[in-house]
Design a protein around this motif. Structure first.
Motif, PDB file in Angstrom:
ATOM      1  N   MET A   1      53.452  53.501  43.838  1.00  0.00           N
ATOM      2  CA  MET A   1      52.406  53.783  44.820  1.00  0.00           C
ATOM      3  C   MET A   1      52.426  55.257  45.218  1.00  0.00           C
ATOM      4  O   MET A   1      51.385  55.894  45.367  1.00  0.00           O
ATOM      5  CB  MET A   1      52.598  52.910  46.066  1.00  0.00           C
ATOM      6  N   ILE A   3      53.415  57.786  43.419  1.00  0.00           N
ATOM      7  CA  ILE A   3      52.853  58.573  42.319  1.00  0.00           C
ATOM      8  C   ILE A   3      51.326  58.511  42.336  1.00  0.00           C
ATOM      9  O   ILE A   3      50.642  59.523  42.149  1.00  0.00           O
ATOM     10  CB  ILE A   3      53.394  58.067  40.965  1.00  0.00           C
ATOM     11  N   PHE A   4      50.798  57.299  42.594  1.00  0.00           N
ATOM     12  CA  PHE A   4      49.343  57.121  42.623  1.00  0.00           C
ATOM     13  C   PHE A   4      48.738  57.937  43.758  1.00  0.00           C
ATOM     14  O   PHE A   4      47.698  58.590  43.588  1.00  0.00           O
ATOM     15  CB  PHE A   4      48.999  55.642  42.794  1.00  0.00           C
ATOM     16  N   ILE A   5      49.369  57.909  44.921  1.00  0.00           N
ATOM     17  CA  ILE A   5      48.850  58.642  46.085  1.00  0.00           C
ATOM     18  C   ILE A   5      48.847  60.143  45.811  1.00  0.00           C
ATOM     19  O   ILE A   5      47.868  60.847  46.097  1.00  0.00           O
ATOM     20  CB  ILE A   5      49.678  58.329  47.345  1.00  0.00           C
ATOM     21  N   ALA A   7      48.858  61.676  42.855  1.00  0.00           N
ATOM     22  CA  ALA A   7      47.894  61.985  41.794  1.00  0.00           C
ATOM     23  C   ALA A   7      46.461  61.933  42.316  1.00  0.00           C
ATOM     24  O   ALA A   7      45.649  62.830  42.039  1.00  0.00           O
ATOM     25  CB  ALA A   7      48.072  61.005  40.634  1.00  0.00           C
ATOM     26  N   SER A   8      46.135  60.874  43.086  1.00  0.00           N
ATOM     27  CA  SER A   8      44.773  60.729  43.607  1.00  0.00           C
ATOM     28  C   SER A   8      44.453  61.833  44.611  1.00  0.00           C
ATOM     29  O   SER A   8      43.323  62.344  44.640  1.00  0.00           O
ATOM     30  CB  SER A   8      44.589  59.353  44.245  1.00  0.00           C
ATOM     31  N   LEU A  32      38.480  56.074  45.322  1.00  0.00           N
ATOM     32  CA  LEU A  32      39.751  56.323  44.646  1.00  0.00           C
ATOM     33  C   LEU A  32      40.925  55.776  45.453  1.00  0.00           C
ATOM     34  O   LEU A  32      41.783  55.067  44.923  1.00  0.00           O
ATOM     35  CB  LEU A  32      39.921  57.828  44.409  1.00  0.00           C
ATOM     36  N   TYR A  33      40.948  56.085  46.753  1.00  0.00           N
ATOM     37  CA  TYR A  33      42.049  55.611  47.596  1.00  0.00           C
ATOM     38  C   TYR A  33      42.055  54.090  47.735  1.00  0.00           C
ATOM     39  O   TYR A  33      43.116  53.479  47.889  1.00  0.00           O
ATOM     40  CB  TYR A  33      41.980  56.255  48.985  1.00  0.00           C
ATOM     41  N   LYS A  35      41.676  51.968  45.559  1.00  0.00           N
ATOM     42  CA  LYS A  35      42.336  51.333  44.410  1.00  0.00           C
ATOM     43  C   LYS A  35      43.801  51.039  44.700  1.00  0.00           C
ATOM     44  O   LYS A  35      44.437  50.221  44.037  1.00  0.00           O
ATOM     45  CB  LYS A  35      42.223  52.232  43.175  1.00  0.00           C
ATOM     46  N   ILE A  36      44.370  51.707  45.711  1.00  0.00           N
ATOM     47  CA  ILE A  36      45.776  51.503  46.064  1.00  0.00           C
ATOM     48  C   ILE A  36      45.983  50.112  46.663  1.00  0.00           C
ATOM     49  O   ILE A  36      47.101  49.594  46.677  1.00  0.00           O
ATOM     50  CB  ILE A  36      46.252  52.606  47.034  1.00  0.00           C
ATOM     51  N   LEU A  39      47.825  47.864  44.423  1.00  0.00           N
ATOM     52  CA  LEU A  39      49.267  48.128  44.357  1.00  0.00           C
ATOM     53  C   LEU A  39      49.998  47.584  45.584  1.00  0.00           C
ATOM     54  O   LEU A  39      51.191  47.272  45.513  1.00  0.00           O
ATOM     55  CB  LEU A  39      49.516  49.635  44.236  1.00  0.00           C
TER      56      LEU A  39
END
Length: 239
Positions: A1, A3-5, A7-8, A32-33, A35-36, A39
């Motif tokens: 999560m 990493i996703f935050i 990157a986004s 985009l956010y 999509k978390i 997760l």
């Protein structure tokens, strides 16, 4: 999560730098956010889209926690910006992104400056045909029940002569756990809009009380619906 935050956030920052203060940035970042949520083990369901007006309007929704940025953002329509307290500007990275996205800051502790900001917001809404999303509670309720509403959003809708759309989100915070793969379902529902005629003819306090009751009652119904859905899910996965 994490990493996703990271990157986004980097992606959103690049987009915002390429087209600073563009109203389209908010929708891009919100999608985009949101999509978390997957997760975090939360299934977000959006209903009542037929209640979204064709033009500009003011959205008012309940505010549970900082995790709303990953859940409620899924429901933010295109062409919509939010209004947040000015202190958000000083959050590392997020404050810059929030400003570059085209969102609006307001000094809640300064009534005169707050009213000036709302006046500028009204002019911007009418000029650019954009909508605004606000949390009338003014703070997070952490799933402990809907807090009293402030009147700023209602005055904004009234002065701009635009409809006001109540939005109810089912309660997720009391049972939410970061280390759990399945945190159940969250339902976000657009309620029928309050038309500009009602806003112009009825006292603001009466409209606030009516909208508060509508949102609160709908939250209770949505909580019952999600509770039933979560119980069914548990039974299906029980040997």
């Amino acid at each position: 999560m994490g990493i996703f935050i990271i990157a986004s956030t980097f992606i959103v920052l690049i987009v915002c730098l390429l087209r600073p203060r563009n109203v389209k940035n908010v929708y891009f970042a919100a999608q985009l956010y949101s999509k978390i949520a997957w997760l975090l083990g939360v299934k977000v369901t959006i209903t009542g889209q037929e209640n979204i007006p064709a033009g500009s309007c003011v959205y008012v929704a309940n505010h549970q926690s900082n995790y709303d940025i990953f859940f409620l953002t899924a429901a933010v329509p295109s062409g919509t910006v939010s209004i947040g307290k000015k202190s958000i500007l000083y959050f590392p990275f997020f404050g810059l992104i929030y400003w570059l996205s085209g969102n609006i800051f307001i000094e809640r502790g300064n009534k005169i400056k707050a009213m000036q900001a709302l006046k500028k917001t009204k002019e911007k809404m009418l000029k650019k045909n954009m909508s605004v999303w606000l949390f009338p509670e003014g703070t997070r309720n952490y799933g402990k029940g809907l807090k009293p509403f402030k009147t700023g959003a209602f005055h904004l809708a009234r002065n701009a002569e635009l409809p006001l759309v109540p939005v109810s989100a089912s309660s997720y915070y009391p049972n939410f756990r970061l280390n759990r793969l399945n945190n159940g379902e969250m339902i976000i529902k657009y309620l029928p809009p309050i038309d500009k005629e009602t806003l112009l003819t009825q006292p603001v306090r009466e409209v606030v009380a009516s909208v508060y009751e509508k949102i609160n009652n709908e939250i209770a119904l949505l909580d019952e619906e999600t509770a039933r859905a979560n119980r069914r899910a548990v039974k299906q996965h029980t040997p």
